[in-house]
Scaffold this active site. Structure first.
Site, PDB file in Angstrom:
ATOM      1  N   THR A 154       0.876  -1.160   0.000  1.00 58.26           N
ATOM      2  CA  THR A 154       0.000   0.000   0.000  1.00 58.26           C
ATOM      3  C   THR A 154       0.911   1.206   0.000  1.00 58.26           C
ATOM      4  OG1 THR A 154      -1.521  -1.199   1.442  1.00 58.26           O
ATOM      5  CG2 THR A 154      -1.709   1.196   1.492  1.00 58.26           C
TER       6      THR A 154
ATOM      7  N   ARG B 197     -12.436  -8.502  -3.070  1.00 57.75           N
ATOM      8  CA  ARG B 197     -11.725  -8.437  -1.774  1.00 57.75           C
ATOM      9  C   ARG B 197     -11.344  -6.977  -1.471  1.00 57.75           C
ATOM     10  NH1 ARG B 197      -6.455  -6.422   0.046  1.00 57.75           N
ATOM     11  NH2 ARG B 197      -5.959  -7.522   1.954  1.00 57.75           N
ATOM     12  N   VAL B 198     -11.585  -6.582  -0.252  1.00 59.75           N
ATOM     13  CA  VAL B 198     -11.206  -5.245   0.203  1.00 59.75           C
ATOM     14  C   VAL B 198     -10.253  -5.409   1.383  1.00 59.75           C
ATOM     15  CG1 VAL B 198     -12.069  -3.133   1.290  1.00 59.75           C
ATOM     16  CG2 VAL B 198     -13.342  -4.171  -0.601  1.00 59.75           C
ATOM     17  N   GLY B 199      -9.151  -4.683   1.352  1.00 60.70           N
ATOM     18  CA  GLY B 199      -8.190  -4.741   2.450  1.00 60.70           C
ATOM     19  C   GLY B 199      -8.468  -3.667   3.486  1.00 60.70           C
ATOM     20  N   ASP B 200      -7.420  -3.327   4.236  1.00 61.35           N
ATOM     21  CA  ASP B 200      -7.596  -2.353   5.320  1.00 61.35           C
ATOM     22  C   ASP B 200      -7.439  -0.903   4.865  1.00 61.35           C
ATOM     23  OD1 ASP B 200      -4.874  -2.657   4.812  1.00 61.35           O
ATOM     24  OD2 ASP B 200      -4.287  -2.409   6.900  1.00 61.35           O
TER      25      ASP B 200
ATOM     26  N   THR C 251       0.535  -0.854   6.502  1.00 59.74           N
ATOM     27  CA  THR C 251       0.694  -1.493   5.193  1.00 59.74           C
ATOM     28  C   THR C 251       0.795  -3.010   5.404  1.00 59.74           C
ATOM     29  OG1 THR C 251       3.099  -1.384   5.197  1.00 59.74           O
ATOM     30  CG2 THR C 251       1.920   0.526   4.291  1.00 59.74           C
ATOM     31  N   HIS C 252       0.728  -3.709   4.308  1.00 61.83           N
ATOM     32  CA  HIS C 252       0.803  -5.172   4.253  1.00 61.83           C
ATOM     33  C   HIS C 252      -0.525  -5.825   4.656  1.00 61.83           C
ATOM     34  CE1 HIS C 252       4.953  -3.973   3.743  1.00 61.83           C
ATOM     35  NE2 HIS C 252       5.271  -5.200   3.352  1.00 61.83           N
ATOM     36  N   THR C 253      -0.530  -6.749   5.614  1.00 62.38           N
ATOM     37  CA  THR C 253      -1.634  -7.695   5.729  1.00 62.38           C
ATOM     38  C   THR C 253      -2.884  -7.082   6.369  1.00 62.38           C
ATOM     39  OG1 THR C 253       0.059  -9.390   5.955  1.00 62.38           O
ATOM     40  CG2 THR C 253      -2.197 -10.055   6.415  1.00 62.38           C
ATOM     41  N   GLY C 254      -3.745  -6.532   5.519  1.00 59.08           N
ATOM     42  CA  GLY C 254      -4.969  -5.915   6.009  1.00 59.08           C
ATOM     43  C   GLY C 254      -5.880  -6.900   6.705  1.00 59.08           C
TER      44      GLY C 254
HETATM   45  N1  GLY Z   1      -2.726  -3.328   3.478  1.00 58.03           N
HETATM   46  C1  GLY Z   1      -3.182  -3.441   2.153  1.00 58.03           C
HETATM   47  C2  GLY Z   1      -4.172  -4.510   1.957  1.00 58.03           C
HETATM   48  O1  GLY Z   1      -4.338  -5.373   2.799  1.00 58.03           O
HETATM   49  O2  GLY Z   1      -4.801  -4.495   0.913  1.00 58.03           O
END
Ligand code: GLY
Length: 305
Positions: A165, A193-196, A216-219
């Protein structure tokens, strides 16, 4: 004034600094800066250079928060739109809603004069199809794109193409704090799919009275822990920036089911402190930082937690 952003932000970081120096609001300065990141094909997780979903369709997410009013605008899974952060800002400013998704967000973009953008970068298309081609049986290829996709999701997940992100956090000359995010999300994600990044409180939060945080990374993890809000709320409750981050990180580290991956937290407070930490990663990650006593922005390294 202060400006903090993740490693992907280089293309727009100096633009945001210039705007802050010229007296623009944090929201305007950050949205304009992030637009350069969205347009830069070298950034392989945001905007034009990002990765498509399993069907080869680009669906981008973005969020904007004005920490002075706590106004928020977000867009999620938006097709055919490069400048999703600017679109999220228009949601915040023009609509009584906070979030628009998919074709509804695109319809709003049309109504207010945003271009309809060709978003699939040729190299992203090549890599996407090579990956899918190697995974699907001949029968699955024969029915694609009507092939059931959920069973392929585990195999297609690629840790090299992180759920990255770009996040910008800043404080302007009036003390107003804002956070802006933009992403193409998890490479080869399930459609929709929607992330954070467009979820206030998970991927971003700002409150000019206390500070701001963005992830950033694992939403899939920060949405379960409301990480960004937890950090700002921790400061509201009297914790230092470092202790607020530690508390939120403890919640993330306690997760031991579901998809577990790297998370990078960026946060700042109203006293000019900032910190970037990474969890579940190998080594450190770079980020960008500037405050007025510095002649030029600096690329620094996160701290493991
Ligand atoms: N942090 C970005 C996502 O999970 O899409």
């Amino acid at each position: 004034m202060i400006l903090l952003a993740n490693c992907e932000a280089e293309a727009g970081f100096s633009e945001s600094i210039a705007d802050l120096k010229n007296g623009k609001s944090a929201v305007d300065a950050l949205v304009r800066g992030i637009g350069f990141v969205e347009a830069d094909p070298k950034v392989r997780s945001v905007g034009y250079g990002g990765w498509p979903n399993m069907l080869g369709v680009m669906e981008c997410d973005a969020g904007v928060m004005d920490g002075t009013t706590r106004a928020v605008g977000t867009v999620a899974a938006v097709p055919r739109t490069l400048h999703v952060a600017a679109l999220a800002c228009e949601v915040m400013r023009r609509l009584p809603h906070v979030m628009l998704t998919g074709e509804g967000a695109r319809r709003f973009a049309d109504e207010i004069g945003f271009n309809s953008d060709e978003m699939l970068y040729p190299d992203s298309k090549r890599v996407w199809w090579e990956k899918l081609d190697g995974l699907m049986t001949e029968e699955q290829k024969g029915t694609f794109p009507d092939t059931p996709l959920a069973g392929l999701l585990g195999a297609i997940t690629d840790p090299e193409r992180v759920r990255d992100t770009t996040v910008f956090l800043g404080q302007d000359q009036t003390g107003g704090i804002a956070t802006v995010t933009s992403t193409s999300g998890w490479a080869w994600k399930y459609p929709g799919r929607v992330g954070d990044s467009p979820i206030p409180g998970a991927g971003f939060y700002a409150d000019s009275r206390y500070g701001a945080a963005a992830c950033t990374h694992t939403g899939e993890m920060t949405m379960r822990s409301a990480t960004a809000h937890a950090i700002v709320h921790g400061m509201k409750c009297g914790l230092s920036l470092d202790d607020a981050i530690q508390s939120a990180a403890d919640d993330l580290l306690a997760l031991d089911t579901g998809f577990i991956g790297e998370v990078v937290i960026h946060a700042l407070d109203t006293h000019g402190n900032h910190r970037v930490v990474n969890l579940h990663g190998q080594g450190t990650v770079a980020y960008w930082f500037w405050e007025p006593s510095m002649a030029a922005p600096e690329k620094r390294q996160s701290q493991p937690i």
